[in-house]
Design a protein around this motif. Structure first.
Motif, PDB file in Angstrom:
ATOM      1  N   GLY A  43       0.463  -0.971   0.429  1.00 39.73           N
ATOM      2  CA  GLY A  43       0.185   0.162  -0.227  1.00 39.73           C
ATOM      3  C   GLY A  43       1.198   1.083  -0.056  1.00 39.73           C
ATOM      4  N   TYR A 120      -4.141  -4.872   1.282  1.00 38.25           N
ATOM      5  CA  TYR A 120      -3.999  -2.710   0.926  1.00 38.25           C
ATOM      6  C   TYR A 120      -4.022  -1.732   1.826  1.00 38.25           C
ATOM      7  N   HIS A 122      -4.135   1.805   2.696  1.00 42.87           N
ATOM      8  CA  HIS A 122      -4.665   3.006   2.165  1.00 42.87           C
ATOM      9  C   HIS A 122      -4.252   4.526   2.919  1.00 42.87           C
ATOM     10  N   ALA A 162      -3.645  -2.448  -6.289  1.00 39.67           N
ATOM     11  CA  ALA A 162      -4.646  -2.058  -5.359  1.00 39.67           C
ATOM     12  C   ALA A 162      -6.487  -2.938  -5.876  1.00 39.67           C
ATOM     13  N   TRP A 168      -8.911  -3.966   1.626  1.00 40.21           N
ATOM     14  CA  TRP A 168      -8.550  -2.682   1.803  1.00 40.21           C
ATOM     15  C   TRP A 168      -8.368  -1.841   3.261  1.00 40.21           C
ATOM     16  N   VAL A 169      -7.757  -1.692   3.642  1.00 40.40           N
ATOM     17  CA  VAL A 169      -7.535  -0.822   4.620  1.00 40.40           C
ATOM     18  C   VAL A 169      -7.214   0.557   4.647  1.00 40.40           C
ATOM     19  N   ASP A 170      -7.872   1.260   5.211  1.00 39.18           N
ATOM     20  CA  ASP A 170      -7.973   2.389   5.144  1.00 39.18           C
ATOM     21  C   ASP A 170      -8.018   3.222   6.404  1.00 39.18           C
ATOM     22  N   THR A 182      -9.446  -4.698  12.812  1.00 44.43           N
ATOM     23  CA  THR A 182      -9.594  -4.604  12.074  1.00 44.43           C
ATOM     24  C   THR A 182      -8.972  -5.928  11.424  1.00 44.43           C
ATOM     25  N   ASP A 212     -12.965   1.834   1.681  1.00 38.25           N
ATOM     26  CA  ASP A 212     -12.709   0.751   2.056  1.00 38.25           C
ATOM     27  C   ASP A 212     -14.110  -0.169   1.675  1.00 38.25           C
ATOM     28  N   ASP A 214     -17.100  -2.082   0.613  1.00 46.30           N
ATOM     29  CA  ASP A 214     -17.385  -3.132  -0.878  1.00 46.30           C
ATOM     30  C   ASP A 214     -19.416  -2.182  -1.384  1.00 46.30           C
ATOM     31  N   THR A 278     -16.887  -5.425   2.890  1.00 46.47           N
ATOM     32  CA  THR A 278     -16.683  -4.313   3.523  1.00 46.47           C
ATOM     33  C   THR A 278     -17.663  -3.354   3.315  1.00 46.47           C
TER      34      THR A 278
END
Length: 318
Positions: A43, A120, A122, A162, A168-170, A182, A212, A214, A278
């Motif tokens: 990331g 990933y 972010h 990506a 994905w983790v923001d 998480t 992040d 979905d 998510t």
């Protein structure tokens, strides 16, 4: 370079000493390798990759930081000949060919029978700039340009990987404790990977839609408890607010119908190999309606046998 998420004041994540990259339990006489559970953490620089790696290490994964993509398969095979079963690599930007190299390395791992997953990490540009400026560090791709130039170049470089990431983790609005929660939900399974893990996240539209997510659900069609004086100070976790939100005429039908949508989607996600979902539920401020609906969705998903956790991004932000 250091990870600005962890080196920023007050953001450090306690953990053990740096990982020794020597692989424990290696039997040099063995030539057979068993499939390994593998996580590749990558990331944006400054988004918290090293923090994620330290969390995985605390969860029992063997973690190697700053591993070049070309060494991914050799390290995994080396570990598989020993007693390792859970291996994680934090892979950072090292060259312009980074993205294609990493994608090829992951494909080779899959072909070899291992189970690579890509995490990933972010963060928004303005958050990354703030983290770098607070630590007075240069971005690894900055060169003679500006900090923003470096972030933009890296974001473009990572577009391919990506898009293929499993999770994905923001971290833009996430502290290290929320990051830990998480990752624990996704990876603390003692080697047993659930078919699908769901995070149901409440948020406030006025703070922005989670990058992040979905799926995004808008709960603003329900009456706002903010305008009920006796409920304003409470949150969607409190019984009075929860009962008010879920007791609205349209709330039950909305929850029932969207639950059916999720029941339709989940088997398809599983067939396509998706392991993380998510679902983001938004209202104006992320305090009342979205929180109550999020808790209810998490309860219903859990009742359907899906590992689900509720997270409230903007609760307490006002």
């Amino acid at each position: 370079m250091s990870d600005p998420l962890t080196s920023a004041p007050g953001a450090g994540l306690p953990g053990p000493d740096p990982v020794d990259t020597g692989v424990p339990g290696l039997d040099g006489t063995s030539t057979e390798t068993a499939p390994l559970e593998v996580v590749v953490v990558t990331g944006l620089s400054g988004a918290g990759k090293n923090s994620a790696g330290r969390v995985l290490e605390d969860l029992g994964w063997f973690v190697v930081e700053n591993l070049p993509p070309a060494l991914l398969l050799p390290m995994v095979e080396l570990g598989a000949r020993g007693d390792l079963r859970r291996f994680a690599a934090v892979v950072d930007v090292r060259s312009r060919a980074f993205s294609s190299d990493l994608q090829e390395a992951i494909r080779v791992l899959s072909d070899a029978g291992h189970r690579p997953r890509v995490l990933y990490v972010h963060a928004r540009d303005e958050v990354l700039v703030q983290r770098y400026e607070s630590n007075r560090r240069e971005h690894p791709l900055q060169g003679n340009g500006t900090l923003v130039d470096g972030i933009t170049a890296e974001r473009n470089l990572l577009t391919g990987i990506a898009g293929e990431a499993d999770l994905w983790v923001d971290t833009s609005d996430t502290n290290v404790h929320q990051l830990r929660a998480t990752l624990e939900n996704a990876f603390a399974r003692e080697g047993r990977t659930p078919p699908l893990t769901a995070t149901v996240m409440s948020f406030g539209f006025k703070y922005g839609v989670p990058l992040d997510a979905d799926l995004v659900v808008d709960a603003r069609f329900l009456p706002n408890p903010h305008w009920v004086p006796e409920l304003r100070a409470y949150t969607g976790r409190d019984p009075g607010v929860r009962d008010y939100v879920l007791g609205q005429e349209d709330a039950t039908e909305f929850l029932d119908r969207y639950t059916e949508v999720l029941r339709l989607l989940v088997p398809g996600y599983r067939r396509e190999g998706k392991r993380y979902l998510t679902l983001a539920v938004g209202c104006t401020g992320g305090k009342h309606r979205s929180v109550a609906i999020t808790e209810e969705f998490a309860r219903r998903l859990s009742a359907d046998g899906i590992a689900a956790v509720a997270r409230h991004r903007d609760l307490g932000r006002e």
